[in-house]
Design a protein around this motif. Structure first.
Motif, short mmCIF file in Angstrom:
data_model
loop_
_atom_site.label_atom_id
_atom_site.label_comp_id
_atom_site.label_asym_id
_atom_site.label_seq_id
_atom_site.Cartn_x
_atom_site.Cartn_y
_atom_site.Cartn_z
N PHE A 241 38.37 33.07 31.29
CA PHE A 241 37.31 33.16 32.29
C PHE A 241 36.86 31.75 32.66
CE2 PHE A 241 36.90 37.46 30.51
CZ PHE A 241 36.78 38.20 31.68
N VAL A 242 37.04 31.37 33.91
CA VAL A 242 36.62 30.05 34.35
C VAL A 242 35.77 30.20 35.61
CG1 VAL A 242 38.66 28.94 33.36
CG2 VAL A 242 38.71 29.68 35.74
N ALA A 243 35.28 29.08 36.11
CA ALA A 243 34.49 29.14 37.35
C ALA A 243 35.45 29.21 38.53
CB ALA A 243 33.62 27.90 37.48
N LEU A 244 35.11 30.04 39.49
CA LEU A 244 35.96 30.17 40.68
C LEU A 244 36.20 28.80 41.31
CD1 LEU A 244 37.45 31.96 42.69
CD2 LEU A 244 35.28 32.44 43.81
N SER A 245 35.17 27.95 41.25
CA SER A 245 35.28 26.62 41.88
C SER A 245 36.40 25.78 41.27
CB SER A 245 33.96 25.87 41.73
OG SER A 245 33.63 25.74 40.37
N GLN A 246 36.77 26.10 40.02
CA GLN A 246 37.80 25.29 39.36
C GLN A 246 39.20 25.63 39.83
OE1 GLN A 246 36.32 26.42 35.39
NE2 GLN A 246 36.25 24.24 34.93
N VAL A 247 39.39 26.84 40.34
CA VAL A 247 40.74 27.25 40.71
C VAL A 247 40.86 27.52 42.21
CG1 VAL A 247 41.26 28.21 38.45
CG2 VAL A 247 40.24 29.69 40.17
N MET A 248 39.75 27.28 42.93
CA MET A 248 39.77 27.59 44.35
C MET A 248 39.80 26.29 45.15
SD MET A 248 37.18 30.13 46.21
CE MET A 248 37.76 31.21 47.49
N LYS A 249 40.61 26.28 46.17
CA LYS A 249 40.64 25.13 47.05
C LYS A 249 40.77 25.63 48.48
CE LYS A 249 42.46 20.53 47.38
NZ LYS A 249 43.66 19.74 47.36
N ASP A 250 39.92 25.15 49.34
CA ASP A 250 39.93 25.55 50.75
C ASP A 250 39.94 27.06 50.90
OD1 ASP A 250 40.05 22.83 51.33
OD2 ASP A 250 42.24 22.83 51.17
N GLY A 251 39.13 27.73 50.07
CA GLY A 251 38.96 29.16 50.23
C GLY A 251 40.04 30.03 49.62
N ARG A 252 41.02 29.41 48.92
CA ARG A 252 42.08 30.23 48.31
C ARG A 252 42.31 29.82 46.87
NH1 ARG A 252 46.72 29.63 52.41
NH2 ARG A 252 47.88 29.55 50.46
N ILE A 253 42.83 30.77 46.06
CA ILE A 253 43.19 30.42 44.69
C ILE A 253 44.38 29.46 44.75
CG2 ILE A 253 44.02 31.32 42.47
CD1 ILE A 253 41.26 32.33 43.04
N ARG A 254 44.21 28.31 44.10
CA ARG A 254 45.20 27.24 44.19
C ARG A 254 46.57 27.64 43.67
NH1 ARG A 254 44.45 23.36 40.64
NH2 ARG A 254 42.35 23.93 40.05
N GLU A 255 46.59 28.20 42.43
CA GLU A 255 47.87 28.56 41.84
C GLU A 255 47.64 29.64 40.79
OE1 GLU A 255 49.56 25.80 39.08
OE2 GLU A 255 47.65 24.87 38.62
N GLY A 256 48.73 30.26 40.34
CA GLY A 256 48.63 31.26 39.31
C GLY A 256 48.09 32.57 39.85
N SER A 257 47.52 33.37 38.94
CA SER A 257 47.00 34.67 39.34
C SER A 257 45.56 34.80 38.87
CB SER A 257 47.86 35.77 38.74
OG SER A 257 48.04 35.56 37.35
N ALA A 258 44.76 35.58 39.59
CA ALA A 258 43.33 35.61 39.28
C ALA A 258 42.70 36.95 39.64
CB ALA A 258 42.62 34.50 40.03
N TRP A 259 41.65 37.28 38.90
CA TRP A 259 40.80 38.42 39.22
C TRP A 259 39.40 37.87 39.43
CZ3 TRP A 259 37.73 41.30 35.13
CH2 TRP A 259 36.97 42.34 35.70
N ILE A 260 38.91 37.92 40.66
CA ILE A 260 37.56 37.45 40.94
C ILE A 260 36.60 38.55 40.48
CG2 ILE A 260 35.94 36.69 42.70
CD1 ILE A 260 38.36 35.66 44.27
N VAL A 261 35.86 38.26 39.42
CA VAL A 261 35.07 39.28 38.74
C VAL A 261 33.93 39.76 39.64
CG1 VAL A 261 33.66 39.77 36.71
CG2 VAL A 261 35.60 38.20 36.53
N PRO A 262 33.82 41.11 39.83
CA PRO A 262 32.71 41.63 40.64
C PRO A 262 31.36 41.22 40.03
CG PRO A 262 34.29 43.36 40.12
CD PRO A 262 34.69 42.17 39.32
#
Lengths: 225, 259
Positions: free
Chosen positions: B192-213
């Motif tokens: 579990f990390v901060a969305l800001s760490q894996v997001m760039k320009d509105g998209r997940i940069r790499e890998g796979s992710a579940w944006i927690v509700p």
């Protein structure tokens, strides 16, 4: 009064277990290494001595970061441990032991090396003329004459492992009973603003280190520091 | 000759002092400098915001990123920060109560989002069912005692009922940056990390992710506050206002923050 909770107790026991094991292993590995460094004329003496001393000058965060990468699934050590069926080392007690061996190596090797070097060859040659074999010479001549060096090496190796922080923080994962050692526990208390609990552990650590070093330095001039 | 040499010296020192004075005046007049302590999770967007801010206002910003709890201890002990951008609401509130910060200046500059992330593609599904499958040795979170994102991660696992089963596999980073490091280095396959760490320009940069509700944990409200050290610092107040500006907010949005 400063009270130590059970979590703190677990951390203390874990730290003592880690430091004890690491010190014993370091004496086993460090003695032949220090002997070689004290006597060799090989061109490798410089590079090997430098590698042994690196943890003295590198920030623990550098060591911890590289160990995390090296022991990870893409790192050389990680690939090896996985191929051998041991899994990955970060977040495990075994991983901490290996990291601490590297981290505390100079604190054991350097006092021993100094002791062996100052011993000189004369006592060994005398013993050899009396037909003492190499093993016999080591245990009946070298060991008694370099006892202060061994004492310094043991104490510094142990206390330095007890005080280890940066490396553990970088690759420990803060698991109770596995990788959450005293120094990390103190850090957590401080960060969580529970200063009273931090004081309990921190004061105990200062007193412990002071007493051990005071005892050591009362007996002898330190071989290192 | 003797006398000339003496006046020559005097003239030199006079010119030197004048140059120095002019130089210093230019430095000071150029704009105020503001020292900002920023929570690790907000470091990346803040760098972008600061670049805009310095260009727009001429003020200079010194950024220090780290754990909010550490900043608290440092500020209480006289650290020369003018502004704190915390990872939580509690720390700025505490500081205000204790007189180390200006009470009226506190506001929520960003609301953080939590994400379950793996650098491997196809590892984390968009519904987070991977938690139920449990096909992993370790799952990284930030230390819940210290970091709001860590606490939120525990709340998510509790609300889904997986916490007890997963406890033995949890590894904790000291802060969210370290939790990310554990996952990015592959030592923990997901975390579990901060969305800001894996997001760039509105998209997940790499890998796979579940944006927690956001229904699965209490909102991660991050508050900013003017510290006692910055009470007379114009740049500090300007920066705090700037954080509510549309320009700053569009940067925040591109990193996955709301407000």
């Amino acid at each position: 009064m400063m009270s130590l909770g059970t979590e703190d107790g677990v951390a203390i026991l874990l730290t003592l277990k880690l430091a004890g094991l690491v010190t014993v292993l370091l004496l086993i590995v460090g003695t032949p290494l220090a002997w070689w460094l004290a006597h060799t004329r090989s061109a490798w003496k410089g590079p090997v001595g430098a590698v042994v001393a690196l943890p003295l000058v590198l920030p623990p965060t550098v060591l911890g970061f590289y160990m995390l990468l090296a022991m990870g699934p893409a790192g050389p050590v990680g690939r090896m441990t996985q191929a051998l069926g041991f899994g990955l080392l970060p977040f495990t007690f075994t991983g901490l032991v290996i990291a601490s061996l590297l981290y505390s190596l100079p604190f054991v090797v350097q006092p021993l090396q100094a002791a062996f070097a100052s011993l000189g060859n004369a006592p060994l040659e005398a013993a050899a003329t009396l037909r003492a074999g190499p093993v016999d010479r080591f245990f009946t001549v070298v060991l008694p004459l370099t006892r202060p060096g061994f004492l310094t090496a043991t104490v510094l190796g142990f206390t330095h492992t007890v005080g280890e922080f940066g490396v553990v923080l970088m690759m420990g994962g803060n698991i109770p009973g596995q990788t959450r050692v005293i120094s990390v526990q103190i850090y957590d208390h401080v960060e969580a603003m529970e200063y009273a609990r931090a004081h309990g552990l921190a004061a105990a650590m200062v007193i412990f280190s002071f007493l051990v070093l005071a005892l050591l330095y009362r007996r002898q001039r330190p071989a290192l520091l | 000759m003797e006398r000339d040499g003496y006046t020559g010296h005097r003239a030199f020192w006079f010119r030197f002092a004048m140059t120095l004075a002019v130089f210093l005046t230019v430095l000071v007049a150029h704009g105020d400098e503001v020292n900002v302590a920023v929570a690790a999770n907000f470091a990346a967007p803040m760098k972008r915001i600061v670049a805009d801010f310095e260009r727009d206002t001429g003020h200079k910003v010194q950024l220090s990123s780290g754990a909010t709890g550490k900043f608290y201890a440092q500020i209480r002990n006289g650290a020369p920060f003018d502004v704190l951008l915390a990872a939580d609401e509690e720390t700025p509130a505490h500081l205000a109560q204790e007189g180390a910060a200006i009470t009226g200046s506190r506001f929520t500059y960003a609301i953080g989002r939590l994400v379950l992330w793996s650098p491997r593609s196809d590892f984390v599904d968009v519904d987070g069912k991977v938690l139920q499958r449990g096909n992993f040795d370790h799952i990284a979170i930030a230390n819940p005692r210290l970091a709001p994102y860590g606490m939120a991660a525990v709340e998510v696992l509790r609300s889904l009922g997986y916490y007890d089963a997963l406890v033995p596999r949890i590894v904790e980073g000291e802060n969210i940056a370290q939790a990310y490091q554990f996952v990015a280095s592959g030592n923990a396959p997901l975390g579990f990390v901060a969305l800001s760490q894996v997001m760039k320009d509105g998209r997940i940069r790499e890998g796979s992710a579940w944006i927690v509700p956001e229904t699965l944990h209490r909102p991660i409200r991050q508050d900013a506050i003017l510290l006692g050290h910055g009470i007379n610092n114009v740049a500090a107040r300007t920066l705090l206002a700037y954080l509510r500006d549309n320009k700053a907010r569009s940067v925040m949005q591109s990193f996955g923050y709301a407000w």
